[in-house]
Design a protein around this motif. Structure first.
Motif, mmCIF file in Angstrom:
data_model
loop_
_atom_site.group_PDB
_atom_site.id
_atom_site.type_symbol
_atom_site.label_atom_id
_atom_site.label_comp_id
_atom_site.label_asym_id
_atom_site.label_seq_id
_atom_site.Cartn_x
_atom_site.Cartn_y
_atom_site.Cartn_z
ATOM 1 N N HIS A 157 -32.389 -49.845 -56.223
ATOM 2 C CA HIS A 157 -31.668 -49.125 -57.263
ATOM 3 C C HIS A 157 -32.535 -48.002 -57.826
ATOM 4 O O HIS A 157 -33.758 -48.128 -57.928
ATOM 5 C CB HIS A 157 -31.289 -50.066 -58.406
ATOM 6 C CG HIS A 157 -30.175 -51.006 -58.077
ATOM 7 N ND1 HIS A 157 -29.317 -51.508 -59.027
ATOM 8 C CD2 HIS A 157 -29.769 -51.547 -56.890
ATOM 9 C CE1 HIS A 157 -28.431 -52.312 -58.460
ATOM 10 N NE2 HIS A 157 -28.697 -52.352 -57.157
ATOM 11 N N ILE A 158 -31.885 -46.915 -58.194
ATOM 12 C CA ILE A 158 -32.585 -45.798 -58.814
ATOM 13 C C ILE A 158 -32.436 -45.913 -60.325
ATOM 14 O O ILE A 158 -31.328 -46.086 -60.839
ATOM 15 C CB ILE A 158 -32.023 -44.452 -58.315
ATOM 16 C CG1 ILE A 158 -32.246 -44.321 -56.804
ATOM 17 C CG2 ILE A 158 -32.675 -43.282 -59.057
ATOM 18 C CD1 ILE A 158 -31.572 -43.122 -56.183
ATOM 19 N N HIS A 159 -33.563 -45.819 -61.037
ATOM 20 C CA HIS A 159 -33.567 -45.885 -62.483
ATOM 21 C C HIS A 159 -33.842 -44.499 -63.072
ATOM 22 O O HIS A 159 -34.355 -43.602 -62.396
ATOM 23 C CB HIS A 159 -34.612 -46.885 -62.972
ATOM 24 C CG HIS A 159 -34.535 -48.226 -62.306
ATOM 25 N ND1 HIS A 159 -33.341 -48.888 -62.097
ATOM 26 C CD2 HIS A 159 -35.501 -49.032 -61.783
ATOM 27 C CE1 HIS A 159 -33.573 -50.040 -61.484
ATOM 28 N NE2 HIS A 159 -34.871 -50.143 -61.282
ATOM 29 N N GLU A 160 -33.543 -44.379 -64.341
ATOM 30 C CA GLU A 160 -33.685 -43.092 -65.022
ATOM 31 C C GLU A 160 -35.104 -42.543 -64.932
ATOM 32 O O GLU A 160 -35.318 -41.333 -64.909
ATOM 33 C CB GLU A 160 -33.265 -43.248 -66.482
ATOM 34 C CG GLU A 160 -33.132 -41.952 -67.228
ATOM 35 C CD GLU A 160 -32.620 -42.147 -68.638
ATOM 36 O OE1 GLU A 160 -32.640 -41.176 -69.410
ATOM 37 O OE2 GLU A 160 -32.197 -43.284 -68.981
ATOM 38 N N SER A 161 -36.087 -43.424 -64.846
ATOM 39 C CA SER A 161 -37.490 -43.006 -64.878
ATOM 40 C C SER A 161 -37.937 -42.248 -63.634
ATOM 41 O O SER A 161 -38.976 -41.573 -63.667
ATOM 42 C CB SER A 161 -38.393 -44.229 -65.080
ATOM 43 O OG SER A 161 -38.188 -45.169 -64.038
ATOM 44 N N PHE A 162 -37.193 -42.348 -62.528
ATOM 45 C CA PHE A 162 -37.633 -41.625 -61.322
ATOM 46 C C PHE A 162 -36.470 -40.947 -60.586
ATOM 47 O O PHE A 162 -36.457 -40.854 -59.365
ATOM 48 C CB PHE A 162 -38.438 -42.536 -60.381
ATOM 49 C CG PHE A 162 -37.711 -43.770 -59.874
ATOM 50 C CD1 PHE A 162 -37.023 -43.757 -58.670
ATOM 51 C CD2 PHE A 162 -37.748 -44.952 -60.600
ATOM 52 C CE1 PHE A 162 -36.382 -44.882 -58.196
ATOM 53 C CE2 PHE A 162 -37.111 -46.086 -60.134
ATOM 54 C CZ PHE A 162 -36.425 -46.054 -58.924
ATOM 55 N N LYS A 175 -20.782 -43.053 -58.359
ATOM 56 C CA LYS A 175 -21.144 -43.916 -57.231
ATOM 57 C C LYS A 175 -22.534 -44.511 -57.459
ATOM 58 O O LYS A 175 -23.337 -43.944 -58.199
ATOM 59 C CB LYS A 175 -21.127 -43.093 -55.938
ATOM 60 C CG LYS A 175 -19.751 -42.527 -55.586
ATOM 61 C CD LYS A 175 -19.827 -41.516 -54.451
ATOM 62 C CE LYS A 175 -20.420 -40.195 -54.937
ATOM 63 N NZ LYS A 175 -20.321 -39.121 -53.914
ATOM 64 N N PRO A 176 -22.835 -45.648 -56.828
ATOM 65 C CA PRO A 176 -24.159 -46.242 -57.007
ATOM 66 C C PRO A 176 -25.248 -45.356 -56.412
ATOM 67 O O PRO A 176 -25.056 -44.730 -55.372
ATOM 68 C CB PRO A 176 -24.056 -47.573 -56.253
ATOM 69 C CG PRO A 176 -22.963 -47.361 -55.256
ATOM 70 C CD PRO A 176 -21.979 -46.433 -55.914
ATOM 71 N N ALA A 177 -26.382 -45.313 -57.088
ATOM 72 C CA ALA A 177 -27.518 -44.515 -56.625
ATOM 73 C C ALA A 177 -28.596 -45.442 -56.085
ATOM 74 O O ALA A 177 -29.140 -46.265 -56.827
ATOM 75 C CB ALA A 177 -28.068 -43.667 -57.772
ATOM 76 N N ASN A 178 -28.876 -45.312 -54.800
ATOM 77 C CA ASN A 178 -29.845 -46.198 -54.164
ATOM 78 C C ASN A 178 -30.774 -45.437 -53.220
ATOM 79 O O ASN A 178 -30.381 -44.422 -52.636
ATOM 80 C CB ASN A 178 -29.128 -47.280 -53.345
ATOM 81 C CG ASN A 178 -28.414 -48.290 -54.207
ATOM 82 O OD1 ASN A 178 -29.027 -49.182 -54.774
ATOM 83 N ND2 ASN A 178 -27.098 -48.157 -54.317
ATOM 84 N N LEU A 179 -31.970 -45.963 -53.079
ATOM 85 C CA LEU A 179 -32.906 -45.492 -52.058
ATOM 86 C C LEU A 179 -32.993 -46.551 -50.981
ATOM 87 O O LEU A 179 -33.205 -47.737 -51.266
ATOM 88 C CB LEU A 179 -34.293 -45.258 -52.664
ATOM 89 C CG LEU A 179 -34.431 -44.055 -53.598
ATOM 90 C CD1 LEU A 179 -35.752 -44.124 -54.350
ATOM 91 C CD2 LEU A 179 -34.316 -42.751 -52.823
ATOM 92 N N ILE A 180 -32.817 -46.136 -49.732
ATOM 93 C CA ILE A 180 -32.914 -47.071 -48.608
ATOM 94 C C ILE A 180 -34.235 -46.852 -47.892
ATOM 95 O O ILE A 180 -34.539 -45.744 -47.447
ATOM 96 C CB ILE A 180 -31.707 -46.918 -47.667
ATOM 97 C CG1 ILE A 180 -30.441 -47.390 -48.408
ATOM 98 C CG2 ILE A 180 -31.914 -47.705 -46.367
ATOM 99 C CD1 ILE A 180 -29.186 -47.406 -47.592
ATOM 100 N N GLY A 181 -35.025 -47.905 -47.845
ATOM 101 C CA GLY A 181 -36.357 -47.839 -47.245
ATOM 102 C C GLY A 181 -36.372 -48.464 -45.862
ATOM 103 O O GLY A 181 -35.814 -49.547 -45.662
ATOM 104 N N THR A 182 -36.999 -47.784 -44.927
ATOM 105 C CA THR A 182 -37.114 -48.289 -43.557
ATOM 106 C C THR A 182 -38.511 -48.004 -43.027
ATOM 107 O O THR A 182 -39.286 -47.246 -43.619
ATOM 108 C CB THR A 182 -36.081 -47.636 -42.614
ATOM 109 O OG1 THR A 182 -36.298 -46.213 -42.602
ATOM 110 C CG2 THR A 182 -34.654 -47.926 -43.058
#
Length: 213
Positions: free
Chosen positions: A87-92, A27-34
């Protein structure tokens, strides 16, 4: 292995949770900011972001308002109507994963997980600076799902930020270029690798699949 509905229901809770969260695949890996109206930022990891349409550009995600991460995200979106998808990248990966911890309302996951808030003009919600593929969203509809108490949040894309090198002339985005990752279950992460690209599928232009025999 063959599990029936009864087998699944009788499986120990954590094992059942892991099975059902993993069985849908990567599944897609995402951070949602609010952000709240009084300036408190929030960041939460989600693997439920889905494409809903391109005209208008609509994207949805599922949250659980009865849980702290979902509640803080939902409350902030309801307050000011905007949020970001990063989007979440490998670096974090590690920092992103730990945004799922149960932090208090006055604690920002940006601070706790060593991620950087980034703001742009005409969009109140914070982006994740470390992410190079991100969207500024405006909420347009919420759909309660009574079966399990979740909510489908539907937003329209107002801002799209992406590296020039990740998109070709036709608008195809190579998600392996920024080292995007995917999620299986709740805590297992996978690299994304581009392996093929095919033309638009038409019935009168099928390849000769017999060559694959």
């Amino acid at each position: 292995m063959h599990l029936t509905k009864e087998d699944i229901q009788n499986t120990e809770k954590i094992k059942r949770l892991n099975i059902i969260n993993s069985i849908t695949g990567i599944k897609p890996a995402n951070l949602i900011g609010t952000i709240s109206n009084d300036g408190k930022t929030n960041l939460a990891i989600f693997s439920s972001v889905i494409h809903l349409g391109s005209n208008p550009a609509l994207i949805g995600f599922i949250l659980r308002p009865d849980r702290e991460a979902g509640q803080h995200t939902f409350d902030n979106i309801k307050e000011n109507g905007v949020y970001t998808i990063n989007h979440i990248h490998e670096s974090f990966i590690e920092q992103a994963h730990y945004t799922s911890a149960k932090f208090g309302r006055d604690e920002s996951e940006f601070d706790k997980c060593a991620l950087t808030e980034e703001f742009i003009a005409n969009h109140k919600a914070p982006f994740v600076k470390e992410s190079t593929v991100k969207l500024g969203m405006k909420i347009v509809q919420t759909i309660p799902i009574e079966l399990n108490g979740t909510v489908l949040i539907i937003g329209e894309v107002e801002h799209l930020i992406i590296p020039d090198t990740a998109m070709d002339d036709q608008g195809q985005i190579d998600l392996s270029e920024p080292n995007d990752v995917g999620i299986s279950g709740l805590n297992t992460y996978y690299k994304l690798e581009k392996i093929a690209a095919f033309p638009y599928a038409r019935p009168n232009a099928l390849p000769d699949f017999s060559k694959n025999d």
